[in-house]
Scaffold this motif. Structure first.
Motif, PDB file in Angstrom:
ATOM      1  N   TRP B 337       0.836  -1.215   0.000  1.00  0.00           N
ATOM      2  CA  TRP B 337       0.000   0.000   0.000  1.00  0.00           C
ATOM      3  C   TRP B 337       0.861   1.251   0.000  1.00  0.00           C
ATOM      4  N   GLN B 354      -7.603   9.798   0.808  1.00  0.00           N
ATOM      5  CA  GLN B 354      -7.798   8.649   1.694  1.00  0.00           C
ATOM      6  C   GLN B 354      -6.940   7.455   1.270  1.00  0.00           C
ATOM      7  N   VAL B 355      -6.327   7.553   0.101  1.00  0.00           N
ATOM      8  CA  VAL B 355      -5.385   6.493  -0.297  1.00  0.00           C
ATOM      9  C   VAL B 355      -4.250   6.453   0.718  1.00  0.00           C
ATOM     10  N   SER B 358      -5.416   4.914   3.901  1.00  0.00           N
ATOM     11  CA  SER B 358      -5.566   3.456   3.830  1.00  0.00           C
ATOM     12  C   SER B 358      -4.214   2.790   4.094  1.00  0.00           C
ATOM     13  N   HIS B 359      -3.151   3.389   3.529  1.00  0.00           N
ATOM     14  CA  HIS B 359      -1.802   2.877   3.765  1.00  0.00           C
ATOM     15  C   HIS B 359      -1.425   3.045   5.228  1.00  0.00           C
ATOM     16  N   HIS B 361      -3.147   3.265   7.996  1.00  0.00           N
ATOM     17  CA  HIS B 361      -3.775   2.378   8.975  1.00  0.00           C
ATOM     18  C   HIS B 361      -3.231   0.963   8.903  1.00  0.00           C
ATOM     19  N   THR B 412      -8.971  -0.830   5.388  1.00  0.00           N
ATOM     20  CA  THR B 412      -8.054  -0.393   4.345  1.00  0.00           C
ATOM     21  C   THR B 412      -8.711  -0.407   2.984  1.00  0.00           C
ATOM     22  N   LEU B 413      -9.452  -1.474   2.692  1.00  0.00           N
ATOM     23  CA  LEU B 413     -10.117  -1.541   1.390  1.00  0.00           C
ATOM     24  C   LEU B 413     -11.142  -0.425   1.248  1.00  0.00           C
ATOM     25  N   CYS B 414     -11.875  -0.149   2.318  1.00  0.00           N
ATOM     26  CA  CYS B 414     -12.841   0.959   2.282  1.00  0.00           C
ATOM     27  C   CYS B 414     -12.135   2.270   1.983  1.00  0.00           C
ATOM     28  N   LEU B 415     -11.057   2.531   2.709  1.00  0.00           N
ATOM     29  CA  LEU B 415     -10.366   3.803   2.517  1.00  0.00           C
ATOM     30  C   LEU B 415      -9.708   3.886   1.141  1.00  0.00           C
ATOM     31  N   THR B 416      -9.255   2.746   0.633  1.00  0.00           N
ATOM     32  CA  THR B 416      -8.693   2.745  -0.721  1.00  0.00           C
ATOM     33  C   THR B 416      -9.763   3.135  -1.733  1.00  0.00           C
ATOM     34  N   ARG B 449     -16.653   1.856   6.594  1.00  0.00           N
ATOM     35  CA  ARG B 449     -15.375   1.886   7.312  1.00  0.00           C
ATOM     36  C   ARG B 449     -15.619   1.875   8.806  1.00  0.00           C
TER      37      ARG B 449
END
Lengths: 111, 475, 195
Positions: B337, B354-355, B358-359, B361, B412-416, B449
């Motif tokens: 990530w 938010q990418v 995501s990394h 977190h 993480t997937l949500c934030l990605t 999330r």
């Protein structure tokens, strides 16, 4: 004095290595002095050649010739100086592979 | 499972295996307990701000978003520091084969740190930030008001003193005892942590320089010296649970930290793309940071390889699971990530979205939270007088591992997805939307999330419960 | 029995020197490789700028530098073969020769770089000069490290420890040195000559 397990193991390994060495001729792994000198001369000459081409000659596709020469010199260095022709195949492949990938990509960028 | 293996050991060996070797290692216990307590606090505040994303005036004005976020991030750092300190106090005596230089100092330091930390959090929550600043001497030397470094001056000074006391204690122990690669790397990392924290006192007027040096704390911590600490802790636990030859593990450790330093030092440049520094940082930062996943990849290979080559079936399977999980999640979160947004040509579009979150977190959880939990998992039973917890307790702990880990993956997937939406709608589009318009579209993802955050918290509760599950002890 | 083994068995495949060093070498190659490729992309995008920069580069000194490093590698190979034959003093002399060659490289390179700075060239002058300085200085640092490693081995060799069956240290140092040379071969061709 207490020998820690690591030390004992190291000592055993040394003995094994020495025994193995007696079965091989160590000099066989390295090129003979004559070959070493020839290699050095060849590499040096190719270097001077490339530089001369750039200064005086300036042929078309100079970049390609010079990069190909560098690739060739690199192959010799990896085979004989690094001695990877006698190394495990994965290591040999990785280093020659690196040289091949970088050289061909650079060559491509000059097309 | 491993009942048979343990049963075959003579009684004296079992007794020895179920205790800490040096009495002073016991000082680690309060540190670990505090760490878990603060971890709970961190997640509670994470849930608060996660909800504030979607219910904007939740708890307003008593607990504002900016305050709660400060509490969330500061608690994260502090609980990890407690974890590192507990780890240091535990592994240095064992590695150096002597008692800690001063257990008393360790306990005093513990209380100083805990009280100072608690007061700081109370300060954040109870006072307007500018009043807190005024009261705590920010006019003397301004160090507040910067992300993750919001602590009042006196707290920062306190942290330095606590760190010095900790380092003094461990260094004196190491100097008089056996030197191993693990202990040396651990101490190098910890000294580095303290030294780079000093840059939090450096606060130039020039905004470019300000940001330049801010990263000397943050990047050189988490993508630098903290990786040394993590590597040493992981190596320590692997030596203990796998029984693999120490020389092999230590060689891996040196390779890993060499790769960390080679890639991470100049890799700081991936934070220098857009802050006003020269353009060559876009090249240097991209090249070196692109290779930063390598040490994490090596740590994963390392962990799996050592477990595969293990010479014993250690009864603490939970600890082994945590160790393997740390490798995988740190590689995914920090390595993969991180790589997603690290090249300048990509970062141009993803910066500040938010990418990045995501990394952040997955990386923090995967690398540092998990390595501390690995350490606690291995050491806590021993600190409580047994080699490993009962199978029932380990079952709950392993369940907690999976719930927390999978929850973080989901977060993480949500934030990605949220970040990708931002990039597409706000930056890449021919008809870009405004920030708030984009956020409106993302709201459903933020709800998802938050639900994953609740799930994570459930995992954490399970984890705490696992400490209290009894059940048949292995004889 | 030795004769039997000599005539039929090829030398078994083994890693020359420490495997850990080879991991390090592969990592270094990765970094340099990426650097070269990024250079290629930038040059492909601004060929005129790069060609102009290259035209102002002297070729004599860098060519000499290449010869120095190649001589150093040749000396290194000689050193390793001599140690393998049990010829310790001769091996040490070859190591000293390697360091001499390396020193020559460093001196010439320093002269070249000082000359550039004196002309007011910095990392921010333009893309070509940024790469030129980054690559050559980065490589320079690696030559320094190579010298340190070779010097360490030269020093340790004083007590005759590098016998034919204890060659790890010398071979490890040689591997690193040859990597530094290999990288230079590509760098020299790419940055100085290929125009």
């Amino acid at each position: 004095m207490d020998l820690r397990p690591g030390d004992k193991r190291k000592a055993l390994f040394r003995i094994k290595e020495a025994l193995a060495a007696r079965g091989h001729d160590a000099v066989m792994t390295y090129p003979a002095p004559g070959t070493q000198r020839a290699l050095w001369l060849l590499l040096s000459l190719l270097t001077v050649l490339a530089a001369w081409l750039a200064e005086d000659g300036h042929p078309r596709r100079l970049a390609l010739i010079v990069l190909a020469l560098a690739w060739f010199k690199g192959v010799l260095l990896v085979e004989y100086y690094m001695g990877l022709r006698h190394a495990p195949r994965w290591l040999h492949a990785l280093v020659q592979g690196w040289l091949a990938v970088v050289s061909s990509a650079l060559l491509l960028s000059f097309f | 499972m491993s009942n048979a293996t343990v049963a075959s050991l003579p009684a004296s060996a079992t007794a020895a295996a179920s205790q800490v070797r040096y009495r002073s290692q016991a000082v680690a216990k309060p540190y670990f307990i505090a760490a878990i307590g603060l971890f709970i606090g961190q997640i509670v505040f994470g849930l608060i701000i996660g909800l504030q994303y979607v219910v904007g005036d939740f708890l307003f004005p008593v607990v504002t978003f900016s305050t709660a976020r400060m509490v969330h991030t500061n608690l994260l750092i502090v609980w990890l520091l407690f974890g590192f300190m507990g780890a240091g106090y535990y592994l240095i005596p064992e590695e150096t084969e002597r008692e800690l230089h001063s257990p008393k100092l360790a306990i005093i330091t513990f209380w100083v740190f805990l009280v100072a930390g608690a007061l700081t959090i109370l300060g954040y929550l109870g006072l307007p930030y500018n009043v807190l600043a005024h009261l705590t001497g920010n006019d003397l030397l301004p160090t507040m008001g910067r992300g993750y470094l919001e602590q009042p001056l006196i707290t920062k000074v306190g942290i330095v003193l606590v760190a010095l006391s900790f380092l003094y204690n461990l260094s004196m122990t190491l100097l008089a005892g056996r030197k191993t690669s693990i202990s040396i790397v651990m101490l190098l990392g910890l000294w580095g942590l303290a030294i780079f924290f000093l840059f939090s006192f450096v606060n130039p007027n020039n905004l470019v320089l300000d940001k330049y040096f801010w990263w000397w704390v943050v990047h050189l911590w988490v993508e630098g010296v903290w990786e040394l600490i993590m590597g040493a802790m992981l190596a320590f636990v692997l030596v203990k649970v796998t029984g693999v030859d120490r020389e092999i593990i230590e060689k891996w450790l040196y390779l890993i930290i060499a790769m960390t330093l080679i890639t991470g030092i100049v890799g700081t440049g991936h934070h220098y793309f857009w802050i006003g520094t020269p353009a060559y940082w876009q090249v240097w930062g991209s090249i070196f940071s692109a290779l930063e996943p390598i040490p994490f990849f090596m740590m994963t290979m390392f962990a799996f390889n050592m477990v595969k080559r293990r010479r014993r079936e250690h009864p603490n399977q939970a600890a082994t699971l945590w160790a393997l999980g740390t490798g995988v999640m740190s590689f995914l979160g920090a390595g993969v990530w991180g790589f997603l947004g690290t090249l300048s040509v990509v970062n141009y579009y993803t910066h500040g979205t938010q990418v990045t979150a995501s990394h952040g977190h997955m990386a923090f959880y995967g690398a540092y939270a998990m390595v501390v939990l690995t350490m606690i998992s291995y050491t806590m039973p021993l600190l409580r007088g047994r080699e490993a917890n009962s199978p029932q307790a380990q079952k709950v702990e392993k369940l907690a591992f999976w719930v927390m880990t999978l929850s973080i993956v989901a977060i993480t997937l949500c934030l990605t997805a949220a970040g990708a939406t931002q990039v597409l709608l706000q930056r890449l589009s021919d008809t870009p939307l405004s920030f708030m318009e984009t956020q409106d579209r993302i709201m459903p993802i933020y709800w998802a999330r938050w639900v994953c955050g609740i799930s994570f918290f459930c995992g954490l509760v399970l984890y705490v419960i696992s400490f209290f599950v009894t059940g048949k002890r292995e004889e | 029995m030795k004769a039997l083994v000599q005539s039929s068995a090829p030398p078994e495949r083994r890693v020359p020197g420490d495997l850990a060093m080879w991991c390090f070498i592969l990592a270094e190659l990765a970094v340099f490789g990426v650097f070269f490729l990024v250079y290629a992309v930038f040059r492909w995008r601004e060929p005129a700028l790069f060609a102009a920069g290259q035209r102002s580069l002297d070729l004599t000194l860098p060519t000499l530098n290449t010869l120095f490093l190649l001589a150093g590698s040749a000396a290194m190979l000689a050193a390793v073969s001599r140690f393998a034959e049990g010829r310790q003093p001769a091996g040490r002399r070859a190591l000293a020769l390697t360091m001499l060659c390396g020193g020559g490289f460093l001196a010439l390179k320093l002269y070249e770089l000082v000359g550039k700075f004196a002309r007011g060239i910095t990392l921010s002058t333009n893309d070509f000069w940024m790469f030129y300085l980054s690559l050559t200085v980065f490589h320079f640092l690696h030559v320094v490290l190579g010298m340190v490693i070779v010097a360490a081995v030269w020093r340790l060799a004083r007590d005759g420890r590098y016998t034919p069956d204890a060659m790890d240290g010398v071979e490890t140092a040689a591997a690193y040195w040859h990597m530094v040379d290999l990288v230079w071969l590509v760098l020299f061709a790419l940055v100085y000559v290929a125009r």
